[in-house]
Scaffold this motif. Structure first.
Motif, PDB file in Angstrom:
ATOM      1  N   ALA A  19       0.824  -1.206   0.000  1.00 24.60           N
ATOM      2  CA  ALA A  19       0.000   0.000   0.000  1.00 24.60           C
ATOM      3  C   ALA A  19       0.862   1.262   0.000  1.00 24.60           C
ATOM      4  CB  ALA A  19      -0.920  -0.006   1.224  1.00 24.60           C
ATOM      5  N   LEU A  20       1.957   1.248   0.767  1.00 25.28           N
ATOM      6  CA  LEU A  20       2.862   2.398   0.790  1.00 25.28           C
ATOM      7  C   LEU A  20       3.551   2.582  -0.566  1.00 25.28           C
ATOM      8  CD1 LEU A  20       4.414   1.961   4.351  1.00 25.28           C
ATOM      9  CD2 LEU A  20       2.847   3.764   3.593  1.00 25.28           C
ATOM     10  N   LEU A  21       3.887   1.465  -1.211  1.00 28.67           N
ATOM     11  CA  LEU A  21       4.456   1.551  -2.559  1.00 28.67           C
ATOM     12  C   LEU A  21       3.424   2.131  -3.535  1.00 28.67           C
ATOM     13  CD1 LEU A  21       6.448  -1.819  -2.794  1.00 28.67           C
ATOM     14  CD2 LEU A  21       7.402   0.493  -2.685  1.00 28.67           C
ATOM     15  N   GLY A  22       2.150   1.791  -3.331  1.00 23.22           N
ATOM     16  CA  GLY A  22       1.095   2.366  -4.155  1.00 23.22           C
ATOM     17  C   GLY A  22       1.008   3.875  -3.984  1.00 23.22           C
ATOM     18  N   VAL A  23       1.130   4.339  -2.734  1.00 24.62           N
ATOM     19  CA  VAL A  23       1.150   5.788  -2.470  1.00 24.62           C
ATOM     20  C   VAL A  23       2.359   6.424  -3.152  1.00 24.62           C
ATOM     21  CG1 VAL A  23       1.376   7.553  -0.685  1.00 24.62           C
ATOM     22  CG2 VAL A  23      -0.090   5.557  -0.287  1.00 24.62           C
ATOM     23  N   LEU A  24       3.512   5.744  -3.061  1.00 27.78           N
ATOM     24  CA  LEU A  24       4.732   6.257  -3.698  1.00 27.78           C
ATOM     25  C   LEU A  24       4.539   6.401  -5.203  1.00 27.78           C
ATOM     26  CD1 LEU A  24       7.778   6.988  -3.555  1.00 27.78           C
ATOM     27  CD2 LEU A  24       8.261   4.540  -3.812  1.00 27.78           C
ATOM     28  N   LEU A  25       3.921   5.402  -5.829  1.00 29.20           N
ATOM     29  CA  LEU A  25       3.712   5.440  -7.275  1.00 29.20           C
ATOM     30  C   LEU A  25       2.791   6.592  -7.670  1.00 29.20           C
ATOM     31  CD1 LEU A  25       3.263   1.610  -7.930  1.00 29.20           C
ATOM     32  CD2 LEU A  25       5.118   3.035  -8.800  1.00 29.20           C
ATOM     33  N   ARG A  26       1.772   6.858  -6.865  1.00 27.07           N
ATOM     34  CA  ARG A  26       0.846   7.934  -7.197  1.00 27.07           C
ATOM     35  C   ARG A  26       1.413   9.301  -6.839  1.00 27.07           C
ATOM     36  NH1 ARG A  26      -4.579   4.454  -5.623  1.00 27.07           N
ATOM     37  NH2 ARG A  26      -4.729   3.437  -7.666  1.00 27.07           N
ATOM     38  N   THR A  27       2.332   9.343  -5.876  1.00 31.84           N
ATOM     39  CA  THR A  27       3.012  10.592  -5.547  1.00 31.84           C
ATOM     40  C   THR A  27       4.079  10.922  -6.575  1.00 31.84           C
ATOM     41  OG1 THR A  27       2.652  10.094  -3.193  1.00 31.84           O
ATOM     42  CG2 THR A  27       4.236  11.824  -3.706  1.00 31.84           C
ATOM     43  N   PHE A  28       4.647   9.868  -7.173  1.00 33.60           N
ATOM     44  CA  PHE A  28       5.735  10.005  -8.147  1.00 33.60           C
ATOM     45  C   PHE A  28       5.355  10.932  -9.298  1.00 33.60           C
ATOM     46  CE2 PHE A  28       7.989   8.646 -11.974  1.00 33.60           C
ATOM     47  CZ  PHE A  28       9.306   8.548 -11.541  1.00 33.60           C
ATOM     48  N   VAL A  29       4.095  10.839  -9.739  1.00 29.97           N
ATOM     49  CA  VAL A  29       3.658  11.646 -10.884  1.00 29.97           C
ATOM     50  C   VAL A  29       3.157  13.020 -10.471  1.00 29.97           C
ATOM     51  CG1 VAL A  29       3.093   9.629 -12.286  1.00 29.97           C
ATOM     52  CG2 VAL A  29       1.357  10.574 -10.767  1.00 29.97           C
ATOM     53  N   VAL A  30       3.120  13.297  -9.144  1.00 29.81           N
ATOM     54  CA  VAL A  30       2.648  14.590  -8.649  1.00 29.81           C
ATOM     55  C   VAL A  30       3.804  15.515  -8.313  1.00 29.81           C
ATOM     56  CG1 VAL A  30       1.339  15.750  -6.821  1.00 29.81           C
ATOM     57  CG2 VAL A  30       0.515  13.583  -7.759  1.00 29.81           C
ATOM     58  N   SER A  31       4.827  14.963  -7.658  1.00 26.33           N
ATOM     59  CA  SER A  31       5.964  15.786  -7.242  1.00 26.33           C
ATOM     60  C   SER A  31       7.250  14.990  -7.398  1.00 26.33           C
ATOM     61  CB  SER A  31       5.799  16.229  -5.785  1.00 26.33           C
ATOM     62  OG  SER A  31       5.752  15.095  -4.932  1.00 26.33           O
ATOM     63  N   PRO A  32       8.386  15.655  -7.591  1.00 23.27           N
ATOM     64  CA  PRO A  32       9.651  14.952  -7.757  1.00 23.27           C
ATOM     65  C   PRO A  32      10.063  14.219  -6.492  1.00 23.27           C
ATOM     66  CG  PRO A  32      10.000  17.317  -7.535  1.00 23.27           C
ATOM     67  CD  PRO A  32       8.531  17.112  -7.675  1.00 23.27           C
ATOM     68  N   PRO A  34      12.778  12.710  -3.751  1.00 19.41           N
ATOM     69  CA  PRO A  34      14.097  13.127  -3.249  1.00 19.41           C
ATOM     70  C   PRO A  34      15.208  12.166  -3.646  1.00 19.41           C
ATOM     71  CG  PRO A  34      12.733  12.238  -1.478  1.00 19.41           C
ATOM     72  CD  PRO A  34      11.840  12.377  -2.671  1.00 19.41           C
ATOM     73  N   ILE A  35      14.833  10.915  -3.960  1.00 18.51           N
ATOM     74  CA  ILE A  35      15.811   9.930  -4.419  1.00 18.51           C
ATOM     75  C   ILE A  35      15.341   9.369  -5.752  1.00 18.51           C
ATOM     76  CG2 ILE A  35      16.669   9.296  -2.128  1.00 18.51           C
ATOM     77  CD1 ILE A  35      14.789   6.860  -2.231  1.00 18.51           C
ATOM     78  N   PRO A  36      16.267   9.016  -6.642  1.00 20.15           N
ATOM     79  CA  PRO A  36      15.851   8.473  -7.945  1.00 20.15           C
ATOM     80  C   PRO A  36      15.252   7.075  -7.800  1.00 20.15           C
ATOM     81  CG  PRO A  36      18.231   8.353  -7.711  1.00 20.15           C
ATOM     82  CD  PRO A  36      17.734   9.118  -6.517  1.00 20.15           C
ATOM     83  N   ILE A  37      14.095   6.861  -8.390  1.00 17.37           N
ATOM     84  CA  ILE A  37      13.482   5.535  -8.409  1.00 17.37           C
ATOM     85  C   ILE A  37      13.025   5.232  -9.822  1.00 17.37           C
ATOM     86  CG2 ILE A  37      12.691   5.673  -6.001  1.00 17.37           C
ATOM     87  CD1 ILE A  37       9.850   6.153  -7.119  1.00 17.37           C
ATOM     88  N   ASN A  38      12.974   3.941 -10.134  1.00 13.51           N
ATOM     89  CA  ASN A  38      12.484   3.497 -11.427  1.00 13.51           C
ATOM     90  C   ASN A  38      11.014   3.128 -11.265  1.00 13.51           C
ATOM     91  OD1 ASN A  38      11.754   1.516 -13.587  1.00 13.51           O
ATOM     92  ND2 ASN A  38      13.852   1.914 -14.247  1.00 13.51           N
ATOM     93  N   TYR A  39      10.120   3.900 -11.887  1.00 11.12           N
ATOM     94  CA  TYR A  39       8.680   3.721 -11.708  1.00 11.12           C
ATOM     95  C   TYR A  39       8.252   2.297 -12.039  1.00 11.12           C
ATOM     96  CZ  TYR A  39       3.662   4.703 -12.137  1.00 11.12           C
ATOM     97  OH  TYR A  39       2.293   4.686 -11.982  1.00 11.12           O
ATOM     98  N   ARG A  40       8.734   1.780 -13.156  1.00 13.69           N
ATOM     99  CA  ARG A  40       8.309   0.439 -13.590  1.00 13.69           C
ATOM    100  C   ARG A  40       8.780  -0.635 -12.612  1.00 13.69           C
ATOM    101  NH1 ARG A  40       9.345  -2.042 -19.671  1.00 13.69           N
ATOM    102  NH2 ARG A  40       8.011  -3.882 -19.445  1.00 13.69           N
ATOM    103  N   PHE A  41       9.977  -0.477 -12.061  1.00 13.97           N
ATOM    104  CA  PHE A  41      10.484  -1.449 -11.097  1.00 13.97           C
ATOM    105  C   PHE A  41       9.632  -1.452  -9.828  1.00 13.97           C
ATOM    106  CE2 PHE A  41      15.195  -1.182 -12.708  1.00 13.97           C
ATOM    107  CZ  PHE A  41      14.779  -1.691 -13.921  1.00 13.97           C
ATOM    108  N   ILE A  42       9.199  -0.269  -9.395  1.00 12.82           N
ATOM    109  CA  ILE A  42       8.357  -0.183  -8.198  1.00 12.82           C
ATOM    110  C   ILE A  42       6.981  -0.794  -8.464  1.00 12.82           C
ATOM    111  CG2 ILE A  42       7.309   1.373  -6.509  1.00 12.82           C
ATOM    112  CD1 ILE A  42      10.336   1.125  -6.288  1.00 12.82           C
ATOM    113  N   VAL A  43       6.474  -0.634  -9.678  1.00 15.18           N
ATOM    114  CA  VAL A  43       5.203  -1.282 -10.040  1.00 15.18           C
ATOM    115  C   VAL A  43       5.321  -2.796  -9.888  1.00 15.18           C
ATOM    116  CG1 VAL A  43       3.619  -1.791 -11.939  1.00 15.18           C
ATOM    117  CG2 VAL A  43       4.408   0.548 -11.591  1.00 15.18           C
TER     118      VAL A  43
END
Length: 406
Positions: A19-32, A34-43
């Motif tokens: 669930a927290l990863l889901g929040v991260l994925l939806r926050t990813f497209v709203v604001s930058p 602080p650390i680089p993440i690969n969106y597809r890998f987190i999915v």
């Protein structure tokens, strides 16, 4: 001695991470970030931990608790459980950093082995008295559907090597896996657990009623797998077979719902008001899912679901966060493995309904060319936060003796 409640805590921990990863994925497209993440890998991480960490561990723990805990098999089951945890931790440490690559594939493959191990262990050791029940018949079929779903992951390696990840066969392998995981393993296992609950309270289907329900549901699950291929534009036969499967599944569900409705006074006498309410919610969500599935067998709507991904994502979340997760909550609460409260239940359902409305609204907007409301993505991210909060409340309330609505 194995503490099944601690195993359920582990499964809820995985759900919280997903669930927290889901929040991260939806926050990813709203604001930058602080650390680089690969969106597809987190999915990939989010989906694997949700399906295999939360639901698989919760369901297998329930099956062991209800069918095998008195058989003196704690040490053997413990080996399976900890081997499964090794696989899940391996996926957690590999998917976020490399996606589908050597280590994540190794741990995913080992997880398939763990699921085969549990299936054989369960079928072999269930007491003879329980093997004659309708509940066991459903659960055994559900486990075989889970085993059968692994054809998809096994096929992905050769498909990627020979045809590449852009091949339609790669996507078909994923959809095959998801269909038999969701419909065959998870939903049918929950139905099997419901029948177990009914049988334990001597609420029995007649042999002919169960036979019609069982075969309608089982054959329907197999045939409705053709719906997963409609996006390829196949011949009419695929639509007919998929539609027939959807109808058969709906018939099976309606038989079960009618049976429960006829016996609702007995159900109410065995359940708390909250538990009965959760059961009604699951029934409505599952009926809605089956109707959406039937709708997708029509060529126009099949094409719509294939071209507008928000409809597909909304449907998958409806099934996973709604039908399956709320269904698991019901059984965990009834068997006193978690403590649901009005607040945690309301918080979870609000997060689920709010995000589903937004996801389907975006799909409708793309279909009907409506404008998106300002701040849509931010609202979706905010709504997603309610789900991990609800899971934290469940974990906290289940492991304390504090009284109250929380």
């Amino acid at each position: 001695m194995i503490s099944i409640k601690s195993h359920i805590n582990v499964s809820l921990g995985y759900f919280l991470m997903a669930a927290l990863l889901g929040v991260l994925l939806r926050t990813f497209v709203v604001s930058p970030m602080p650390i680089p993440i690969n969106y597809r890998f987190i999915v990939h991480t989010h989906s694997h931990i949700a399906l295999l960490g939360w639901v698989y561990i919760a369901l297998t723990s329930l099956l062991y608790h209800l069918f095998l805990s008195k058989q003196g098999l704690h040490r053997k089951y413990g080996r399976i459980f900890w081997f499964t945890q090794l696989c899940l931790v391996g996926m957690l440490l590999s998917f976020p950093f490399q996606g589908y690559a050597l280590f994540s594939i190794v741990f995913s493959t080992l997880f398939l082995v763990a699921s085969y191990w549990f299936t054989g262990f369960f079928i072999k050791n269930v007491p003879k008295l329980l093997k004659g029940t309708n509940a066991y018949r459903c659960l055994k079929v559900a486990l075989w559907f889970m085993v059968g779903s692994s054809v998809g992951p096994w096929a992905m390696g050769p498909i990627m090597t020979l045809l590449g990840p852009e091949s339609i066969w790669y996507r078909l392998a994923i959809y095959f896996y998801l269909h038999f995981q969701y419909n065959g393993w998870m939903v049918f296992a929950l139905i099997g657990l419901l029948i177990y609950f009914l049988e334990q309270h001597r609420i029995m289907m007649s042999p002919i009623t169960f036979k019609v329900f069982f075969w309608s549901s089982g054959v329907g699950i197999i045939l409705s797998s053709f719906l997963s291929a409609l996006w390829t534009g196949p011949g009419l036969a695929f639509f007919l077979l998929g539609g027939m499967g959807a109808i058969l599944q709906l018939v099976g569900l309606l038989i079960l719902i009618r049976f429960c409705y006829v016996n609702r006074s007995l159900l109410k006498s065995e359940l708390t008001t909250l538990q009965y309410g959760v059961l009604v919610v699951v029934s409505v969500l599952l009926l809605s899912k089956m109707l959406l599935q039937l709708l997708s067998s029509l060529p126009y709507f099949a094409n719509l679901a294939a071209t507008i991904m928000d409809f597909t994502i909304g449907y998958l979340h409806w099934t996973f966060l709604g039908v399956i997760s709320v269904g698991v909550f019901f059984f965990l609460e009834y068997y006193k493995l978690i403590k649901l409260t009005k607040l945690s239940n309301l918080m979870y359902l609000l997060g689920f309904v709010f995000t589903e409305v937004l996801i389907f609204y975006k799909g409708m907007a793309a279909w009907q060319r409506w404008p998106l409301v300002d701040g849509y993505l931010m609202y979706l991210a905010y709504g997603s936060v309610l789900i991990p909060i609800a899971i934290l409340l469940i974990l906290w309330r289940s492991n304390t003796r504090v009284k109250g609505i929380v």
